[in-house]
Design a protein around this motif. Structure first.
Motif, PDB file in Angstrom:
ATOM      1  N   GLU A  74       0.830  -1.206   0.000  1.00  0.00           N
ATOM      2  CA  GLU A  74       0.000   0.000   0.000  1.00  0.00           C
ATOM      3  C   GLU A  74       0.866   1.258   0.000  1.00  0.00           C
ATOM      4  O   GLU A  74       1.893   1.323   0.676  1.00  0.00           O
ATOM      5  N   LEU A  75       0.438   2.260  -0.756  1.00  0.00           N
ATOM      6  CA  LEU A  75       1.027   3.596  -0.720  1.00  0.00           C
ATOM      7  C   LEU A  75      -0.044   4.541  -0.207  1.00  0.00           C
ATOM      8  O   LEU A  75      -1.110   4.679  -0.821  1.00  0.00           O
ATOM      9  N   ASN A  76       0.231   5.180   0.936  1.00  0.00           N
ATOM     10  CA  ASN A  76      -0.754   6.020   1.612  1.00  0.00           C
ATOM     11  C   ASN A  76      -0.299   7.482   1.603  1.00  0.00           C
ATOM     12  O   ASN A  76       0.826   7.789   1.999  1.00  0.00           O
ATOM     13  N   PHE A  77      -1.181   8.370   1.151  1.00  0.00           N
ATOM     14  CA  PHE A  77      -0.920   9.813   1.156  1.00  0.00           C
ATOM     15  C   PHE A  77      -1.819  10.446   2.220  1.00  0.00           C
ATOM     16  O   PHE A  77      -3.039  10.274   2.183  1.00  0.00           O
ATOM     17  N   ALA A  78      -1.225  11.193   3.144  1.00  0.00           N
ATOM     18  CA  ALA A  78      -2.007  11.741   4.256  1.00  0.00           C
ATOM     19  C   ALA A  78      -1.673  13.210   4.487  1.00  0.00           C
ATOM     20  O   ALA A  78      -0.594  13.693   4.113  1.00  0.00           O
ATOM     21  N   LYS A  79      -2.617  13.900   5.114  1.00  0.00           N
ATOM     22  CA  LYS A  79      -2.407  15.264   5.604  1.00  0.00           C
ATOM     23  C   LYS A  79      -2.694  15.251   7.101  1.00  0.00           C
ATOM     24  O   LYS A  79      -3.695  14.702   7.548  1.00  0.00           O
ATOM     25  N   HIS A  80      -1.804  15.884   7.868  1.00  0.00           N
ATOM     26  CA  HIS A  80      -1.909  15.851   9.325  1.00  0.00           C
ATOM     27  C   HIS A  80      -1.576  17.221   9.900  1.00  0.00           C
ATOM     28  O   HIS A  80      -0.687  17.920   9.409  1.00  0.00           O
ATOM     29  N   GLN A  81      -2.309  17.574  10.966  1.00  0.00           N
ATOM     30  CA  GLN A  81      -2.026  18.830  11.663  1.00  0.00           C
ATOM     31  C   GLN A  81      -2.351  18.687  13.142  1.00  0.00           C
ATOM     32  O   GLN A  81      -3.418  18.168  13.508  1.00  0.00           O
ATOM     33  N   LEU A  82      -1.442  19.133  13.983  1.00  0.00           N
ATOM     34  CA  LEU A  82      -1.693  19.189  15.419  1.00  0.00           C
ATOM     35  C   LEU A  82      -2.607  20.376  15.715  1.00  0.00           C
ATOM     36  O   LEU A  82      -2.334  21.504  15.295  1.00  0.00           O
ATOM     37  N   LEU A  83      -3.700  20.133  16.434  1.00  0.00           N
ATOM     38  CA  LEU A  83      -4.625  21.202  16.826  1.00  0.00           C
ATOM     39  C   LEU A  83      -4.373  21.674  18.260  1.00  0.00           C
ATOM     40  O   LEU A  83      -4.421  22.867  18.543  1.00  0.00           O
ATOM     41  N   ASN A  84      -4.135  20.747  19.149  1.00  0.00           N
ATOM     42  CA  ASN A  84      -3.922  21.060  20.561  1.00  0.00           C
ATOM     43  C   ASN A  84      -2.426  21.113  20.847  1.00  0.00           C
ATOM     44  O   ASN A  84      -1.797  20.087  21.086  1.00  0.00           O
ATOM     45  N   PHE A  85      -1.834  22.341  20.832  1.00  0.00           N
ATOM     46  CA  PHE A  85      -0.379  22.415  20.977  1.00  0.00           C
ATOM     47  C   PHE A  85       0.078  22.027  22.378  1.00  0.00           C
ATOM     48  O   PHE A  85       1.253  21.752  22.599  1.00  0.00           O
ATOM     49  N   TYR A  86      -0.854  21.951  23.360  1.00  0.00           N
ATOM     50  CA  TYR A  86      -0.493  21.478  24.695  1.00  0.00           C
ATOM     51  C   TYR A  86      -0.157  19.986  24.702  1.00  0.00           C
ATOM     52  O   TYR A  86       0.344  19.473  25.699  1.00  0.00           O
ATOM     53  N   PHE A  87      -0.456  19.317  23.581  1.00  0.00           N
ATOM     54  CA  PHE A  87      -0.069  17.908  23.459  1.00  0.00           C
ATOM     55  C   PHE A  87       1.451  17.767  23.577  1.00  0.00           C
ATOM     56  O   PHE A  87       1.952  16.753  24.078  1.00  0.00           O
ATOM     57  N   VAL A  88       2.195  18.780  23.108  1.00  0.00           N
ATOM     58  CA  VAL A  88       3.653  18.812  23.279  1.00  0.00           C
ATOM     59  C   VAL A  88       3.925  19.494  24.614  1.00  0.00           C
ATOM     60  O   VAL A  88       3.717  20.692  24.765  1.00  0.00           O
ATOM     61  N   LYS A  89       4.396  18.749  25.576  1.00  0.00           N
ATOM     62  CA  LYS A  89       4.497  19.225  26.944  1.00  0.00           C
ATOM     63  C   LYS A  89       5.813  19.976  27.183  1.00  0.00           C
ATOM     64  O   LYS A  89       6.817  19.741  26.499  1.00  0.00           O
ATOM     65  N   PRO A  90       5.824  20.898  28.171  1.00  0.00           N
ATOM     66  CA  PRO A  90       7.029  21.697  28.451  1.00  0.00           C
ATOM     67  C   PRO A  90       8.261  20.888  28.823  1.00  0.00           C
ATOM     68  O   PRO A  90       9.386  21.381  28.674  1.00  0.00           O
ATOM     69  N   ASP A  91       8.077  19.667  29.313  1.00  0.00           N
ATOM     70  CA  ASP A  91       9.259  18.863  29.658  1.00  0.00           C
ATOM     71  C   ASP A  91       9.893  18.212  28.430  1.00  0.00           C
ATOM     72  O   ASP A  91      10.917  17.536  28.532  1.00  0.00           O
TER      73      ASP A  91
END
Length: 204
Positions: A74-91
């Protein structure tokens, strides 16, 4: 997408006239096209479309069921975007830079080799329903906050419907897909998507 489906249907009905072989063969070759989107959440978006080459091998047939193995590059083409930037934590090292980078819309490519087991139940002489479970290695070409670049796994659970037109089998397959790397790389939250496949196959 409509043009792609029309092209596939034209190819199917043209092919069946000239090339379809004996339907008693244990091996079938097929092509598939599908698309999907993420399961509802507030953290990210993910939409995808993909193309599959499908090789079916009939393992066993009883009065009620047929059992098949399915190999699917399979060859898969995707588009992705992070909406909740708090998902990346300060630590997380360089978390401010990562938040800025991950919240931008990204184009992804995934190269997959799924191996599946299929249990089919004929419902009419020319139609059947089936359950499919498949898993396989995958390579992702882009790092995101949810999945590291590189090796991962693609797991699919599907419920499908097929019907025959002469020697050609037409396939409609709603499915759920989970992608992750089993903790083998840094980021492993993965993606969960709902998809639908359209395809056809013919005996060799």
């Amino acid at each position: 997408m409509c043009k792609k489906i029309i092209f596939i249907l034209i190819f199917v009905f043209s092919y069946q006239t000239f090339f379809a072989q004996d339907s008693s063969s244990k091996v079938k070759l097929g092509l598939g096209y599908g698309f999907g989107t993420e399961l509802k959440n507030s953290d990210y978006t993910y939409t995808n479309s993909y193309y599959k080459l499908q090789v079916y091998y009939s393992v066993k047939q009883t009065k009620r069921f047929q059992y098949e193995i399915l190999l699917q590059p399979e060859l898969n083409f995707a588009k992705h975007q992070l909406l909740n930037f708090y998902f990346v934590k300060p630590d997380d090292p360089n978390y401010i830079e990562k938040r800025e980078r991950y919240t931008k819309l990204k184009d992804l490519k995934e190269y997959v080799l799924n191996i599946g087991f299929l249990m089919r139940k004929p419902v009419f002489e020319t139609a059947s329903i089936y359950v499919l479970g498949s898993v396989g290695p995958m390579f992702a070409d882009t790092e995101t906050e949810r999945l590291s670049k590189g090796f991962a796994f693609s797991d699919v659970l599907a419920l499908g419907f097929t019907f025959k037109v002469n020697k050609i089998t037409v396939d409609i397959r709603p499915n759920f897909r989970h992608v992750s790397n089993a903790g083998l790389q840094g980021s492993n939250s993965g993606y969960n998507t709902k998809n639908i496949d359209f395809g056809f196959s013919f005996p060799l």
